[in-house]
Enzyme design. Structure first.
Site, PDB file in Angstrom:
ATOM      1  N   SER A  68       0.781  -1.246   0.000  1.00 55.80           N
ATOM      2  CA  SER A  68       0.000   0.000   0.000  1.00 55.80           C
ATOM      3  C   SER A  68       0.809   1.292   0.000  1.00 55.80           C
ATOM      4  O   SER A  68       0.215   2.375   0.045  1.00 55.80           O
ATOM      5  CB  SER A  68      -0.945  -0.010   1.194  1.00 55.80           C
ATOM      6  OG  SER A  68      -0.202   0.094   2.391  1.00 55.80           O
ATOM      7  N   SER A 104      -4.858   4.864  -6.817  1.00 56.56           N
ATOM      8  CA  SER A 104      -4.364   5.766  -5.774  1.00 56.56           C
ATOM      9  C   SER A 104      -4.071   7.147  -6.332  1.00 56.56           C
ATOM     10  O   SER A 104      -3.769   7.309  -7.522  1.00 56.56           O
ATOM     11  CB  SER A 104      -3.079   5.174  -5.176  1.00 56.56           C
ATOM     12  OG  SER A 104      -2.466   6.105  -4.318  1.00 56.56           O
ATOM     13  N   ASN A 105      -4.089   8.115  -5.415  1.00 58.05           N
ATOM     14  CA  ASN A 105      -3.631   9.471  -5.775  1.00 58.05           C
ATOM     15  C   ASN A 105      -2.175   9.425  -6.244  1.00 58.05           C
ATOM     16  O   ASN A 105      -1.735  10.300  -6.979  1.00 58.05           O
ATOM     17  CB  ASN A 105      -3.814  10.410  -4.591  1.00 58.05           C
ATOM     18  CG  ASN A 105      -2.882  10.127  -3.425  1.00 58.05           C
ATOM     19  OD1 ASN A 105      -1.791  10.709  -3.326  1.00 58.05           O
ATOM     20  ND2 ASN A 105      -3.259   9.245  -2.507  1.00 58.05           N
ATOM     21  N   HIS A 106      -1.448   8.362  -5.875  1.00 62.73           N
ATOM     22  CA  HIS A 106      -0.030   8.284  -6.258  1.00 62.73           C
ATOM     23  C   HIS A 106       0.165   7.850  -7.723  1.00 62.73           C
ATOM     24  O   HIS A 106       1.289   7.880  -8.215  1.00 62.73           O
ATOM     25  CB  HIS A 106       0.722   7.386  -5.280  1.00 62.73           C
ATOM     26  CG  HIS A 106       0.665   7.957  -3.892  1.00 62.73           C
ATOM     27  ND1 HIS A 106       1.313   9.123  -3.555  1.00 62.73           N
ATOM     28  CD2 HIS A 106      -0.021   7.568  -2.787  1.00 62.73           C
ATOM     29  CE1 HIS A 106       1.048   9.425  -2.289  1.00 62.73           C
ATOM     30  NE2 HIS A 106       0.230   8.486  -1.799  1.00 62.73           N
ATOM     31  N   TYR A 129       5.275   2.332  -6.432  1.00 64.00           N
ATOM     32  CA  TYR A 129       3.906   2.023  -5.995  1.00 64.00           C
ATOM     33  C   TYR A 129       2.884   2.686  -6.929  1.00 64.00           C
ATOM     34  O   TYR A 129       1.928   2.045  -7.381  1.00 64.00           O
ATOM     35  CB  TYR A 129       3.732   2.495  -4.551  1.00 64.00           C
ATOM     36  CG  TYR A 129       2.318   2.559  -4.071  1.00 64.00           C
ATOM     37  CD1 TYR A 129       1.578   1.399  -3.871  1.00 64.00           C
ATOM     38  CD2 TYR A 129       1.697   3.789  -3.815  1.00 64.00           C
ATOM     39  CE1 TYR A 129       0.265   1.459  -3.426  1.00 64.00           C
ATOM     40  CE2 TYR A 129       0.397   3.860  -3.360  1.00 64.00           C
ATOM     41  CZ  TYR A 129      -0.317   2.694  -3.175  1.00 64.00           C
ATOM     42  OH  TYR A 129      -1.611   2.749  -2.745  1.00 64.00           O
TER      43      TYR A 129
HETATM   44  C1  15L Z   1      -2.006   5.581  -0.566  1.00 60.25           C
HETATM   45  O1  15L Z   1      -2.160   5.205  -1.719  1.00 60.25           O
HETATM   46  C2  15L Z   1      -1.701   4.622   0.504  1.00 60.25           C
HETATM   47  O2  15L Z   1      -2.241   3.344   0.289  1.00 60.25           O
HETATM   48  C3  15L Z   1      -2.076   5.117   1.862  1.00 60.25           C
HETATM   49  O3  15L Z   1      -1.414   4.305   2.800  1.00 60.25           O
HETATM   50  C4  15L Z   1      -1.698   6.578   2.067  1.00 60.25           C
HETATM   51  O4  15L Z   1      -0.299   6.704   2.079  1.00 60.25           O
HETATM   52  C5  15L Z   1      -2.291   7.404   0.969  1.00 60.25           C
HETATM   53  O5  15L Z   1      -1.956   6.901  -0.298  1.00 60.25           O
HETATM   54  C6  15L Z   1      -1.895   8.886   1.045  1.00 60.25           C
HETATM   55  O6  15L Z   1      -1.419   9.441   0.051  1.00 60.25           O
HETATM   56  O7  15L Z   1      -2.118   9.472   2.086  1.00 60.25           O
END
Ligand code: 15L
Length: 267
Positions: A68, A104-106, A129
């Protein structure tokens, strides 16, 4: 009542969803870590045999399972690339048409904070990630176009009862709002391939979430209610992290993994 598989069910997001969605669906919870629950099935999705076993006979899958945060390539490869492929492919073989994939935002973390982005922007992952989440989005697109499967991608910000810091004031989503967004992904007829952002109705949002609103999302919460309290505790951070939406993921080779032994639960 629909039968819905949640992978990664012992993590933070999985725990919130299992609680919020209980009673609305017949849930099948799965993870490679144990969970004491009658509807739990232990499985390691980095093996196809396990993925085939858990996806049998469900109406929809919420595929949360994976690594994650930013971390070692080998861990991300096994959990997020191979694991994601196995779940999507097992769904196809078992005739499961609908998948809700929390990306994810990532996946877009290298967009700057002074930009507002929508669901059509080209990905700009901020980490290995983040790249693995873009892989999941691309795999979903393939499975829609090639096999007619129904894919609903949620670029989640951060699920938490309260926003943790300044960055999260823009990307926070409350447990009840993520549950609503996931339910739309499970129930809305006619979805082919959609990307939405997993955030509450935050005043400081960096995302134009009109695609989620078009599909019926009506978030109940706004991180602004916590802004004064959060900002009072905020300390200055790395300048590159501060400039970009992904924050620390833009500069760190590893971000503390909540799933690591002794570090609490997996997200
Ligand atoms: C995510 O994608 C993660 O899974 C989570 O653990 C947080 O780190 C979140 O992003 C975030 O950006 O706060």
């Amino acid at each position: 009542m629909k039968t819905v598989l949640i992978t990664g069910a012992t993590g933070d997001v999985g725990t919130h969803l299992a609680r919020e969605l209980a009673g609305k669906y017949q849930l099948r919870l799965s993870d490679r870590r144990p969970l004491k629950a009658k509807n739990f099935v232990k499985a390691d999705i980095s093996t196809m045999a396990d993925a085939l076993r858990i996806t049998q006979g469900v109406d929809a899958i919420v595929h949360l399972g994976g690594y994650s945060v930013e971390g070692p390539w080998e861990a991300i490869l096994q959990a997020n690339i191979i694991g994601c492929y196995n779940v999507f492919e097992a769904a196809r073989r078992n005739g499961v048409r609908r998948i809700v994939f929390p990306t994810s935002n990532h996946a877009v973390g290298f967009y700057r904070r002074d930009q507002t982005i929508d669901h059509n922007v080209y990905p700009r992952p901020d980490s290995r990630y983040g790249v693995s989440k873009v892989f999941g989005e691309a795999l979903g697109r393939l499975y829609t176009d090639k096999y007619g499967m129904e894919m609903y991608m949620i670029r989640i910000g951060n699920v938490n009862p309260r926003p943790l810091d300044k960055r999260r004031l823009s990307i926070w989503i409350s447990p009840r709002d993520i549950a609503q967004l996931v339910s739309i992904g499970i129930d809305k007829p006619g979805i082919k391939f959609e990307i939405v952002y997993g955030i509450s109705r935050n005043k400081r949002a960096w995302y134009d979430n009109s695609n989620a609103y078009r599909l019926g999302y009506d978030p109940q919460d706004d991180a602004e209610a916590y802004a004064a309290e959060v900002l009072a505790k905020e300390k200055p951070g790395d300048p590159v992290a501060e400039l970009h939406q992904g924050g620390i993921f833009c500069v760190a080779e590893e971000v503390p993994n909540p799933a690591a032994p002794g570090k609490g639960k997996k997200k």
